[in-house]
Design a protein around this motif. Sequence first.
Motif, PDB file in Angstrom:
ATOM      1  N   UNK A 102       2.364  34.992  73.187  1.00 46.20           N
ATOM      2  CA  UNK A 102       2.857  35.836  74.079  1.00 46.20           C
ATOM      3  C   UNK A 102       4.579  35.199  74.551  1.00 46.20           C
ATOM      4  N   UNK A 103       4.584  34.059  74.355  1.00 46.67           N
ATOM      5  CA  UNK A 103       5.815  33.347  75.031  1.00 46.67           C
ATOM      6  C   UNK A 103       6.718  32.982  73.543  1.00 46.67           C
ATOM      7  N   UNK A 104       6.540  33.143  72.400  1.00 46.47           N
ATOM      8  CA  UNK A 104       7.125  32.757  71.497  1.00 46.47           C
ATOM      9  C   UNK A 104       8.563  33.322  71.373  1.00 46.47           C
ATOM     10  N   UNK A 105       8.640  34.599  71.717  1.00 47.54           N
ATOM     11  CA  UNK A 105       9.768  35.356  71.541  1.00 47.54           C
ATOM     12  C   UNK A 105      10.846  34.813  72.663  1.00 47.54           C
ATOM     13  N   UNK A 106      10.470  34.391  74.013  1.00 47.88           N
ATOM     14  CA  UNK A 106      11.381  33.973  75.011  1.00 47.88           C
ATOM     15  C   UNK A 106      11.656  32.623  74.720  1.00 47.88           C
ATOM     16  N   UNK A 107      10.993  31.752  74.112  1.00 50.11           N
ATOM     17  CA  UNK A 107      11.358  30.467  73.765  1.00 50.11           C
ATOM     18  C   UNK A 107      12.477  30.617  72.489  1.00 50.11           C
ATOM     19  N   UNK A 108      12.250  31.436  71.566  1.00 58.41           N
ATOM     20  CA  UNK A 108      13.316  31.418  70.554  1.00 58.41           C
ATOM     21  C   UNK A 108      14.437  31.914  70.985  1.00 58.41           C
ATOM     22  N   UNK A 109      14.701  33.325  71.992  1.00 58.61           N
ATOM     23  CA  UNK A 109      15.741  33.405  72.699  1.00 58.61           C
ATOM     24  C   UNK A 109      16.421  32.324  73.454  1.00 58.61           C
ATOM     25  N   UNK A 110      15.708  31.587  74.328  1.00 58.71           N
ATOM     26  CA  UNK A 110      16.295  30.360  75.145  1.00 58.71           C
ATOM     27  C   UNK A 110      16.834  29.451  74.350  1.00 58.71           C
ATOM     28  N   UNK A 111      16.167  29.037  73.267  1.00 61.56           N
ATOM     29  CA  UNK A 111      16.894  27.989  72.096  1.00 61.56           C
ATOM     30  C   UNK A 111      18.015  28.488  71.534  1.00 61.56           C
ATOM     31  N   UNK A 112      18.019  29.711  71.236  1.00 63.16           N
ATOM     32  CA  UNK A 112      19.208  30.057  70.423  1.00 63.16           C
ATOM     33  C   UNK A 112      20.346  30.394  71.225  1.00 63.16           C
ATOM     34  N   UNK A 113      20.167  30.812  72.668  1.00 62.15           N
ATOM     35  CA  UNK A 113      21.437  30.857  73.616  1.00 62.15           C
ATOM     36  C   UNK A 113      21.704  29.642  73.999  1.00 62.15           C
ATOM     37  N   UNK A 114      21.014  28.359  74.037  1.00 63.26           N
ATOM     38  CA  UNK A 114      21.359  27.258  74.480  1.00 63.26           C
ATOM     39  C   UNK A 114      22.263  26.531  73.180  1.00 63.26           C
TER      40      UNK A 114
END
Length: 299
Positions: A102-114
């Motif tokens: 349930x937290x995969x998408x949030x991590x991917x977005x955070x990592x990509x934005x950073x």
Amino acid sequence: MADPGHVAVGTWSGGRFMHFGEAIDDDRLVALLRPGDGIDTVLTADAYGAGEADALLGRALAGVPRADYCLVGAVGHDFYEGERDGSKGFPRFTDPHLRGPDAYAAYLRMATERSLERIGADAFDLLLLHNPDRTGYTSEAVWAGMAALRDAGLTRLLGLAPGPANGFTLDVIDCLERFGALIDWAMVILNPLEPWPGELVLPAAERYGVDVITRVVDYGGLFWDDVLPGHVFARHDHRAFRPEGWVAAGRERLERMRPIAERHGLTTLQLACQWNLAHDRVRCTVPTLIEEPDAEKPI
């Protein structure tokens, strides 16, 4: 925004982040990474130097019109919350000790934005799932998260970049069978001295319309023609972990290829690149730029 070209350069070059050969200074590596002279595709991964490679690439891209280069990124290793495990590096973001689906998408977005923030870019042309584990290859939650990045305009294209040590052939084929409709590119190891297992992925790539980037085109530097038998690799250079005798065996085979290169006016590295590009679906080659200790010629 552009698709990957025939030849690209990656931030793992120059001995800084992946410990190949001599570590060159910032200014020289920035100059090597700066698009131009027919090499207008640049690749990075957020885990290289825990973000340092992204920042250095940003320096190389400063002032270059965005339409003049193709920017390829990769996310997947969690150096934000994970702890480095020696030579194995940082854990994948799908490690159950770090988070659940349930937290995969949030991590991917955070990592990509950073990663984009460090580079100073608004979006990638292509974003790769970097060195996935079994979960990364098979999880609908992972690929829904990747698709969400494209939908949000953070990348135009999606792909995967398997690591060398996890038997990637069947994993990649399985991933394409599951999520081929989402995947535009895959990056695999391939060169004339290392056709297996990369070639085994190509029929599946053809079947699902996936284009292929090939890395390690230089076969650990042999095709640069300055790694000879008896060459001493630095302690942290992971080429030192290849089987004993690999340089001598590779050189013997390289000498048999040399007349073909000379007949066509090519260097041995150019021959390796052309051999890769002759394969169906291979659209891009990424040699590693390596300056060996005490080598007669620099990169």
